[in-house]
Design a protein around this motif. Sequence first.
Motif, short mmCIF file in Angstrom:
data_model
loop_
_atom_site.label_atom_id
_atom_site.label_comp_id
_atom_site.label_asym_id
_atom_site.label_seq_id
_atom_site.Cartn_x
_atom_site.Cartn_y
_atom_site.Cartn_z
N LEU A 384 47.14 42.36 -28.06
CA LEU A 384 47.32 42.03 -26.65
C LEU A 384 46.86 40.60 -26.42
O LEU A 384 45.84 40.16 -26.97
N SER A 385 47.61 39.85 -25.61
CA SER A 385 47.24 38.45 -25.36
C SER A 385 47.70 38.02 -23.97
O SER A 385 48.76 38.43 -23.50
N TRP A 386 46.88 37.19 -23.32
CA TRP A 386 47.23 36.57 -22.04
C TRP A 386 47.68 35.14 -22.31
O TRP A 386 47.12 34.46 -23.17
N GLY A 387 48.67 34.66 -21.56
CA GLY A 387 49.23 33.33 -21.78
C GLY A 387 48.20 32.21 -21.66
O GLY A 387 47.22 32.32 -20.93
N ARG A 388 48.46 31.10 -22.38
CA ARG A 388 47.55 29.96 -22.38
C ARG A 388 48.09 28.78 -21.60
O ARG A 388 47.37 27.82 -21.33
N GLN A 389 49.37 28.81 -21.25
CA GLN A 389 49.97 27.69 -20.52
C GLN A 389 49.39 27.63 -19.11
O GLN A 389 49.19 28.66 -18.46
N THR A 390 49.13 26.43 -18.63
CA THR A 390 48.53 26.27 -17.31
C THR A 390 49.58 25.80 -16.31
O THR A 390 50.58 25.18 -16.66
N THR A 391 49.32 26.13 -15.04
CA THR A 391 50.20 25.67 -13.97
C THR A 391 49.87 24.22 -13.64
O THR A 391 48.77 23.73 -13.93
N GLU A 392 50.81 23.56 -13.03
CA GLU A 392 50.57 22.18 -12.61
C GLU A 392 49.62 22.18 -11.42
O GLU A 392 49.80 22.92 -10.47
N THR A 393 48.61 21.34 -11.49
CA THR A 393 47.66 21.23 -10.38
C THR A 393 47.49 19.76 -10.02
O THR A 393 47.71 18.86 -10.83
N ASN A 394 47.08 19.52 -8.80
CA ASN A 394 46.79 18.15 -8.40
C ASN A 394 45.57 17.66 -9.15
O ASN A 394 44.62 18.42 -9.40
N ALA A 395 45.57 16.43 -9.51
CA ALA A 395 44.46 15.88 -10.28
C ALA A 395 43.16 15.95 -9.50
O ALA A 395 42.10 16.13 -10.05
N THR A 396 43.27 15.81 -8.17
CA THR A 396 42.06 15.79 -7.36
C THR A 396 42.23 16.64 -6.12
O THR A 396 43.28 16.63 -5.49
N ASP A 397 41.21 17.42 -5.81
CA ASP A 397 41.20 18.19 -4.57
C ASP A 397 40.68 17.28 -3.47
O ASP A 397 39.51 16.90 -3.43
N THR A 398 41.55 16.88 -2.52
CA THR A 398 41.18 15.90 -1.50
C THR A 398 40.11 16.42 -0.55
O THR A 398 39.36 15.64 0.02
N SER A 399 40.02 17.74 -0.38
CA SER A 399 39.04 18.28 0.56
C SER A 399 37.62 18.17 0.03
O SER A 399 36.67 18.03 0.79
N THR A 400 37.50 18.23 -1.30
CA THR A 400 36.15 18.17 -1.89
C THR A 400 35.97 16.98 -2.80
O THR A 400 34.89 16.74 -3.32
N ASN A 401 37.09 16.23 -3.01
CA ASN A 401 37.05 15.05 -3.88
C ASN A 401 36.60 15.41 -5.30
O ASN A 401 35.84 14.70 -5.94
N THR A 402 37.06 16.59 -5.77
CA THR A 402 36.73 17.04 -7.12
C THR A 402 38.01 17.32 -7.88
O THR A 402 39.06 17.56 -7.30
N THR A 403 37.90 17.30 -9.17
CA THR A 403 39.06 17.57 -10.02
C THR A 403 39.41 19.05 -9.95
O THR A 403 38.54 19.92 -10.08
N ALA A 404 40.70 19.34 -9.72
CA ALA A 404 41.14 20.73 -9.62
C ALA A 404 41.15 21.38 -11.00
O ALA A 404 41.46 20.73 -12.01
N THR A 405 40.80 22.65 -11.06
CA THR A 405 40.82 23.40 -12.31
C THR A 405 42.19 24.01 -12.53
O THR A 405 42.68 24.74 -11.67
N PRO A 406 42.85 23.71 -13.66
CA PRO A 406 44.17 24.30 -13.90
C PRO A 406 44.09 25.81 -14.06
O PRO A 406 43.10 26.33 -14.58
N LYS A 407 45.10 26.50 -13.60
CA LYS A 407 45.12 27.95 -13.67
C LYS A 407 46.14 28.40 -14.71
O LYS A 407 47.20 27.80 -14.87
N LEU A 408 45.81 29.48 -15.41
CA LEU A 408 46.73 30.00 -16.42
C LEU A 408 47.92 30.67 -15.76
O LEU A 408 47.78 31.36 -14.75
N ILE A 409 49.09 30.48 -16.35
CA ILE A 409 50.29 31.16 -15.86
C ILE A 409 50.17 32.65 -16.16
O ILE A 409 49.62 33.06 -17.19
N ASN A 410 50.68 33.47 -15.26
CA ASN A 410 50.56 34.91 -15.42
C ASN A 410 51.64 35.44 -16.36
O ASN A 410 52.80 35.60 -15.98
N VAL A 411 51.25 35.72 -17.58
CA VAL A 411 52.14 36.34 -18.56
C VAL A 411 51.28 37.05 -19.61
O VAL A 411 50.24 36.53 -20.02
N ILE A 412 51.71 38.23 -19.99
CA ILE A 412 50.98 39.05 -20.97
C ILE A 412 51.95 39.49 -22.05
O ILE A 412 53.12 39.81 -21.77
N ALA A 413 51.48 39.51 -23.29
CA ALA A 413 52.30 39.98 -24.41
C ALA A 413 51.54 41.01 -25.22
O ALA A 413 50.32 40.89 -25.40
#
Length: 426
Positions: A384-413
Amino acid sequence: MLDYLNTAGFLKTFEQFKAETAPLEYEPEDDQRMKGLLIKKWTSVIRLQKKIMDLESRLAQALQEMAQTSTMPLGYSKRNDPDWLPASGPPKHNLTSHRGKVNAVTFHPLYSVIVSASDDSTMKVWDWETGSLEQTIHGHTKRVSDCEFDSKGTQLVSASYDLFIKLWAVDNGYKNFATLRGHNHSISSVRFLPGDDRVVSASRDATIRIWDIATNHCIRTLSNHSDWVRCAIPNVDGQYLVTCCSDHTAQVIELSSGKTKTELRGHDNAVQAAVFVPRMSAPAIGELIMHKTGAAAPTLTVNAGLAYVVTASRDQKIKIWDAVHGTCLHTLVGHDGWVNGLAFHPNGRYMLSAADDGSIRIWELKTGRCVRKLETGEQFLSSLSWGRQTTETNATDTSTNTTATPKLINVIAAGCWDYTVKIWMP
């Protein structure tokens, strides 16, 4: 009823019941199509009831998902929904081409590519979005037991029962560029260490070996176990390994010294899989401890990514361990077969398990409850494995001025004994 009793051979009951219903005339039916009609109707009713219950369950789940989706902001997609869980229905794709059971699946970290390793001595490259086969990799001569992409997706490593570990250049058409020799028995697992310049392997020869990719040499041999080592998985910074063995134990091993820091004893059969609990899931384990003991979770004295280990065994149980002290914190019971695969949900709140009872179970970590069961239609699941590819995220969160954390795409095999790879995705 008379026809049923007569057809089933309950002749004494048939005669007595016939006597009690004397006003009714009944003669055994000569027409073969009419014989056993009551049993057929009963069976049909039971099947229909089961289908109705299944459809009602799916409808309720679909309505719940629609209600959740309707409250989501514009641009929302299940593809990157942090709370997405696979539905109870059939998988999105059944990937068929292997001629033996599928032992392992690994996702490419950047593209919609998955590689499967099989008993047919091959690996196959698939596009998991379309379900299409892209390439078959030949090179091993016996069962390919494990495979993994490195962190950049430029190298693929595989392990086989032919006693060889092979490295493949992804950008060069998966050409084999190195073969590592040294194990004396079947190789069970292989993983890249952080930095992608070394790999660690586990074998039936009761050893764990560290290999340098540049020289193709084995630079260290660890003999911490005395039986078949099923897997050796590094933690996120590569300082420790968690291993599991046919001797019913798992171990946490410090890589620099090669010494066993903790031995985990408690299973009643071979331990098939062992993984460190990721940092994201550590708070949920803390809640589980509070829920179970009524006391506050102990303060972590180590990195959250080293605090807990989860093991899965042929005794049909999954155990959550304190990796520092070696104590079992909780046992997850529900599967009816060997538990072979474990995967953590990216949001840190759930864990998935795959077993030989043909099901994938989704466990809520903070309560230890199984919240969903996926019936795959296949009797045995091997990985069983969860996908490793990440979604595109903005480089910076303007509300907090911090780097956004990329999220894994939802796929399971899941790799299966019916020679298929099953894919779940939104």
